[in-house]
Design a protein around this motif. Structure first.
Motif, PDB file in Angstrom:
ATOM      1  N   VAL A 171      63.934 -37.329 -19.993  1.00 30.54           N
ATOM      2  CA  VAL A 171      64.287 -37.353 -18.568  1.00 30.54           C
ATOM      3  C   VAL A 171      63.372 -38.318 -17.824  1.00 30.54           C
ATOM      4  O   VAL A 171      63.833 -39.154 -17.029  1.00 30.54           O
ATOM      5  CB  VAL A 171      64.194 -35.941 -17.960  1.00 30.54           C
ATOM      6  CG1 VAL A 171      64.424 -35.985 -16.451  1.00 30.54           C
ATOM      7  CG2 VAL A 171      65.200 -35.002 -18.616  1.00 30.54           C
ATOM      8  N   ASP A 172      62.075 -38.204 -18.054  1.00 28.27           N
ATOM      9  CA  ASP A 172      61.118 -39.111 -17.435  1.00 28.27           C
ATOM     10  C   ASP A 172      61.431 -40.566 -17.761  1.00 28.27           C
ATOM     11  O   ASP A 172      61.445 -41.434 -16.883  1.00 28.27           O
ATOM     12  CB  ASP A 172      59.706 -38.792 -17.939  1.00 28.27           C
ATOM     13  CG  ASP A 172      58.888 -37.991 -16.934  1.00 28.27           C
ATOM     14  OD1 ASP A 172      59.299 -37.879 -15.771  1.00 28.27           O
ATOM     15  OD2 ASP A 172      57.824 -37.481 -17.321  1.00 28.27           O
ATOM     16  N   GLN A 175      64.729 -41.996 -16.143  1.00 32.24           N
ATOM     17  CA  GLN A 175      64.632 -42.194 -14.694  1.00 32.24           C
ATOM     18  C   GLN A 175      63.558 -43.211 -14.332  1.00 32.24           C
ATOM     19  O   GLN A 175      63.631 -43.847 -13.272  1.00 32.24           O
ATOM     20  CB  GLN A 175      64.364 -40.855 -14.004  1.00 32.24           C
ATOM     21  CG  GLN A 175      65.497 -39.861 -14.164  1.00 32.24           C
ATOM     22  CD  GLN A 175      65.261 -38.549 -13.433  1.00 32.24           C
ATOM     23  OE1 GLN A 175      64.341 -38.419 -12.635  1.00 32.24           O
ATOM     24  NE2 GLN A 175      66.087 -37.557 -13.715  1.00 32.24           N
ATOM     25  N   GLN A 179      63.206 -47.650 -12.041  1.00 37.87           N
ATOM     26  CA  GLN A 179      62.173 -47.715 -11.002  1.00 37.87           C
ATOM     27  C   GLN A 179      61.094 -48.732 -11.371  1.00 37.87           C
ATOM     28  O   GLN A 179      60.560 -49.421 -10.501  1.00 37.87           O
ATOM     29  CB  GLN A 179      61.566 -46.336 -10.774  1.00 37.87           C
ATOM     30  CG  GLN A 179      62.559 -45.341 -10.191  1.00 37.87           C
ATOM     31  CD  GLN A 179      61.946 -43.984  -9.878  1.00 37.87           C
ATOM     32  OE1 GLN A 179      60.833 -43.889  -9.362  1.00 37.87           O
ATOM     33  NE2 GLN A 179      62.673 -42.921 -10.191  1.00 37.87           N
ATOM     34  N   ASP A 201      64.720 -31.267 -17.704  1.00 42.47           N
ATOM     35  CA  ASP A 201      66.010 -30.959 -17.085  1.00 42.47           C
ATOM     36  C   ASP A 201      66.125 -29.494 -16.694  1.00 42.47           C
ATOM     37  O   ASP A 201      66.992 -29.124 -15.897  1.00 42.47           O
ATOM     38  CB  ASP A 201      67.151 -31.345 -18.032  1.00 42.47           C
ATOM     39  CG  ASP A 201      67.082 -30.615 -19.362  1.00 42.47           C
ATOM     40  OD1 ASP A 201      65.972 -30.255 -19.799  1.00 42.47           O
ATOM     41  OD2 ASP A 201      68.150 -30.419 -19.984  1.00 42.47           O
ATOM     42  N   ASP A 204      64.424 -28.539 -12.424  1.00 38.90           N
ATOM     43  CA  ASP A 204      64.829 -29.146 -11.154  1.00 38.90           C
ATOM     44  C   ASP A 204      63.914 -30.315 -10.823  1.00 38.90           C
ATOM     45  O   ASP A 204      63.383 -30.430  -9.722  1.00 38.90           O
ATOM     46  CB  ASP A 204      64.803 -28.098 -10.034  1.00 38.90           C
ATOM     47  CG  ASP A 204      65.459 -28.618  -8.756  1.00 38.90           C
ATOM     48  OD1 ASP A 204      66.356 -29.478  -8.852  1.00 38.90           O
ATOM     49  OD2 ASP A 204      65.047 -28.183  -7.657  1.00 38.90           O
ATOM     50  N   TYR A 205      63.738 -31.190 -11.802  1.00 39.29           N
ATOM     51  CA  TYR A 205      62.746 -32.263 -11.724  1.00 39.29           C
ATOM     52  C   TYR A 205      63.410 -33.615 -11.556  1.00 39.29           C
ATOM     53  O   TYR A 205      64.454 -33.889 -12.155  1.00 39.29           O
ATOM     54  CB  TYR A 205      61.903 -32.265 -12.999  1.00 39.29           C
ATOM     55  CG  TYR A 205      60.995 -33.463 -13.162  1.00 39.29           C
ATOM     56  CD1 TYR A 205      59.743 -33.500 -12.561  1.00 39.29           C
ATOM     57  CD2 TYR A 205      61.403 -34.569 -13.921  1.00 39.29           C
ATOM     58  CE1 TYR A 205      58.912 -34.597 -12.709  1.00 39.29           C
ATOM     59  CE2 TYR A 205      60.571 -35.661 -14.085  1.00 39.29           C
ATOM     60  CZ  TYR A 205      59.330 -35.673 -13.473  1.00 39.29           C
ATOM     61  OH  TYR A 205      58.510 -36.764 -13.621  1.00 39.29           O
ATOM     62  N   THR A 206      62.786 -34.467 -10.748  1.00 31.23           N
ATOM     63  CA  THR A 206      63.189 -35.863 -10.619  1.00 31.23           C
ATOM     64  C   THR A 206      61.948 -36.732 -10.698  1.00 31.23           C
ATOM     65  O   THR A 206      60.957 -36.465 -10.001  1.00 31.23           O
ATOM     66  CB  THR A 206      63.906 -36.115  -9.284  1.00 31.23           C
ATOM     67  OG1 THR A 206      65.063 -35.286  -9.188  1.00 31.23           O
ATOM     68  CG2 THR A 206      64.342 -37.575  -9.180  1.00 31.23           C
ATOM     69  N   PHE A 207      61.985 -37.754 -11.547  1.00 35.46           N
ATOM     70  CA  PHE A 207      60.856 -38.679 -11.640  1.00 35.46           C
ATOM     71  C   PHE A 207      60.798 -39.545 -10.397  1.00 35.46           C
ATOM     72  O   PHE A 207      61.791 -40.131  -9.978  1.00 35.46           O
ATOM     73  CB  PHE A 207      60.989 -39.565 -12.876  1.00 35.46           C
ATOM     74  CG  PHE A 207      59.935 -40.644 -12.955  1.00 35.46           C
ATOM     75  CD1 PHE A 207      58.710 -40.398 -13.556  1.00 35.46           C
ATOM     76  CD2 PHE A 207      60.167 -41.913 -12.417  1.00 35.46           C
ATOM     77  CE1 PHE A 207      57.739 -41.385 -13.626  1.00 35.46           C
ATOM     78  CE2 PHE A 207      59.201 -42.909 -12.488  1.00 35.46           C
ATOM     79  CZ  PHE A 207      57.985 -42.641 -13.085  1.00 35.46           C
ATOM     80  N   GLU A 208      59.606 -39.642  -9.807  1.00 36.39           N
ATOM     81  CA  GLU A 208      59.346 -40.560  -8.710  1.00 36.39           C
ATOM     82  C   GLU A 208      58.067 -41.318  -9.039  1.00 36.39           C
ATOM     83  O   GLU A 208      57.016 -40.715  -9.230  1.00 36.39           O
ATOM     84  CB  GLU A 208      59.166 -39.822  -7.390  1.00 36.39           C
ATOM     85  CG  GLU A 208      60.410 -39.168  -6.843  1.00 36.39           C
ATOM     86  CD  GLU A 208      60.155 -38.522  -5.491  1.00 36.39           C
ATOM     87  OE1 GLU A 208      59.982 -39.251  -4.506  1.00 36.39           O
ATOM     88  OE2 GLU A 208      60.102 -37.273  -5.441  1.00 36.39           O
ATOM     89  N   LYS A 213      54.429 -33.770  -9.756  1.00 36.09           N
ATOM     90  CA  LYS A 213      55.372 -32.704  -9.402  1.00 36.09           C
ATOM     91  C   LYS A 213      54.875 -31.361  -9.941  1.00 36.09           C
ATOM     92  O   LYS A 213      54.426 -31.269 -11.090  1.00 36.09           O
ATOM     93  CB  LYS A 213      56.761 -32.995  -9.973  1.00 36.09           C
ATOM     94  CG  LYS A 213      57.416 -34.273  -9.441  1.00 36.09           C
ATOM     95  CD  LYS A 213      57.771 -34.145  -7.971  1.00 36.09           C
ATOM     96  CE  LYS A 213      58.447 -35.407  -7.439  1.00 36.09           C
ATOM     97  NZ  LYS A 213      59.814 -35.591  -7.928  1.00 36.09           N
TER      98      LYS A 213
END
Length: 339
Positions: A171-172, A175, A179, A201, A204-208, A213
Motif C-alpha cells: 500500500v505504501d 501510493q 507522489q 489496507d 484506514d491508511y493513506t500514504f502522504e 500516521k
C-alpha cells in the motif's frame, strides 16, 4: 536420468532436487500472509501511463528491483545501464536536468556506498527530481554484509535536499510512487520487491509524503516504526494485548523530512516509547526520534528495536530476524522486559 550398469540393463533414477535456501530469497512475508506481487513495478507503470516524462533505469538489476515490469510496458522509456551505478545516477541526473522524471533502481548498498558522490553533487546539490530506488534495504537478504544495506539511511540522512521513504508494505509503495514523481528534488525509496505483504489496507491508511500516521491507539506503550517493522509492530501489539499491554502504533514512512509534530505529540506522554526499524541503531529512526525529542525539550526514555552496530551474518531471514531482534517474539520480550 538413465544409467547403464556393468550387467547391461539400464536403471532410471530420479533427478536430484535443486537445493535452495531462504538466504537467496529476499522475502519477509509470513506463510499464508496476504501479499501483492511487484507493487513498485506496477505502480511505476501506472504512473508512467499518466505522466509521459517518467522513465526507468537500472544497473543490471531490473528483475531484482521489479523494474523489469516497467521495461516490458515501456521499452522505449527504459534504459539498461549495466553494472555501473555511478553512470546510472549520473545519467539519471542528466535526464532530470532536461525535465525528464527518472526512477533509477539498484541495490541499496550500491546506491549508498558506491555512488554517493554522484548522487550528492549531480542530483542533490542542484535539487533535481532523481528518484533512487534501493533494493534489499536493511536485513531483507541473507547474503551478508556485501548486500545488506543496514546503514543506508544513516548515510543518506546527511545529504541535503534528499527525501527518504521507508515503506511498510504494498500500500505504501503503490501510493508513494506517484507522489515521489511529483515531488521536487531527489528521493530515496527503500524498495520492498517481489511478493510484498499487504498490511495497511486494514487500518484506514493513506500514504502522504512527509507525514506520520497513528495506526492504532494504546494506553501503555507507543511504537514508532518505519518500513517492514511497522508490520511487525502491529503484530507485536496484538501479541502484547494477551499480556494486558495496550500498544499504540505510529507509522513513519518518511524518514526525511521527518514529521516531528505528529511523533512528538504521541511520545510526550507517560507511555513507554519504542522505536522499531530495519536499520542499524546508528543514524536511523531511533536517532531521528531522539534528536527531535531533544530539540523540543521532551525528556523521554526511548527504547530502540534495531539492528546492532556491526556487520551481520549471512543465513535464512527468519533466523537472522530472530537473532538480531526484529522478530515479533523478540519485540514482545523487549517490551515486557522494559515495563
Amino acid at each position: 536420468m538413465t544409467a547403464t550398469t556393468a550387467a547391461g540393463p539400464t536403471v532410471k533414477t530420479a533427478p536430484k532436487p535443486k537445493l535452495k535456501t531462504s538466504a537467496m530469497i529476499a522475502s519477509f512475508a509470513d506463510p499464508g500472509q496476504k501479499t501483492t506481487p511487484a507493487p513498485f513495478g506496477h505502480a511505476l507503470v501506472k504512473a508512467a501511463q499518466e505522466n509521459e516524462k517518467i522513465v526507468g533505469l537500472t544497473a543490471d538489476l531490473g528483475k531484482y528491483t521489479d523494474m523489469h515490469i516497467f521495461a516490458k510496458a515501456f521499452p522505449e522509456r527504459f534504459f539498461q545501464m549495466g553494472m555501473a551505478e555511478q553512470l546510472l545516477f549520473g545519467a539519471a541526473a542528466g535526464m532530470a536536468q532536461t525535465g525528464v522524471v527518472p526512477f533509477a533502481s539498484t541495490y541499496s548498498v550500491f546506491a549508498a556506498r558506491r555512488a554517493y558522490d554522484f548522487l550528492c553533487l549531480d542530483a542533490a546539490e542542484p535539487n533535481l527530481n532523481v528518484n533512487i530506488v534501493g533494493g534489499l534495504p536493511g536485513l531483507t537478504t541473507g547474503y551478508g554484509p556485501s548486500h545488506q544495506a543496514t546503514e543506508d539511511m544513516a548515510i543518506f540522512r546527511g545529504m541535503p535536499n534528499l527525501t527518504i521513504v521507508d515503506p511498510c508494505d504494498s500500500v505504501d509503495i503503490e501510493q508513494a510512487v506517484p507522489q515521489l514523481a511529483a515531488s521536487e528534488g531527489p528521493t530515496y525509496l527503500r524498495l520492498l520487491r517481489g511478493n510484498v505483504p499487504t498490511v495497511l489496507d486494514e487500518y484506514d491508511y493513506t500514504f502522504e509524503l512527509g507525514k506520520a500516521k497513528v495506526l492504532r491507539g494504546g494506553n501503555d506503550v507507543v511504537f514508532v516504526s518505519s518500513g517492514l517493522m511497522t508490520m511487525r509492530a502491529l503484530q507485536a501489539a496484538k501479541e502484547l494485548a494477551a499480556h494486558n499491554v495496550d500498544v499504540a502504533v505510529v507509522h513513519t514512512p518518511t524518514i526525511k523530512p521527518f514529521d516531528a509534530e505528529t511523533v512528538l505529540g504521541e511520545i510526550n506522554t507517560d507511555r513507554l516509547v519504542v522505536t522499531l526499524e530495519n536499520h542499524t541503531v546508528v543514524g536511523g529512526l531511533f536517532e531521528t526520534v531522539a534528536a527531535a525529542a531533544a530539540r523540543a525539550g521532551v525528556a523521554k526514555r526511548i527504547l530502540p528495536v534495531a539492528l546492532p552496530d556491526e556487520f551481520l551474518h549471512a543465513g535464512a531471514l527468519p533466523t537472522l530476524h530472530e537473532r538480531y531482534g526484529l522478530s515479533v517474539d523478540r519485540i514482545v520480550a523487549a517490551v515486557l522486559g522494559a515495563l
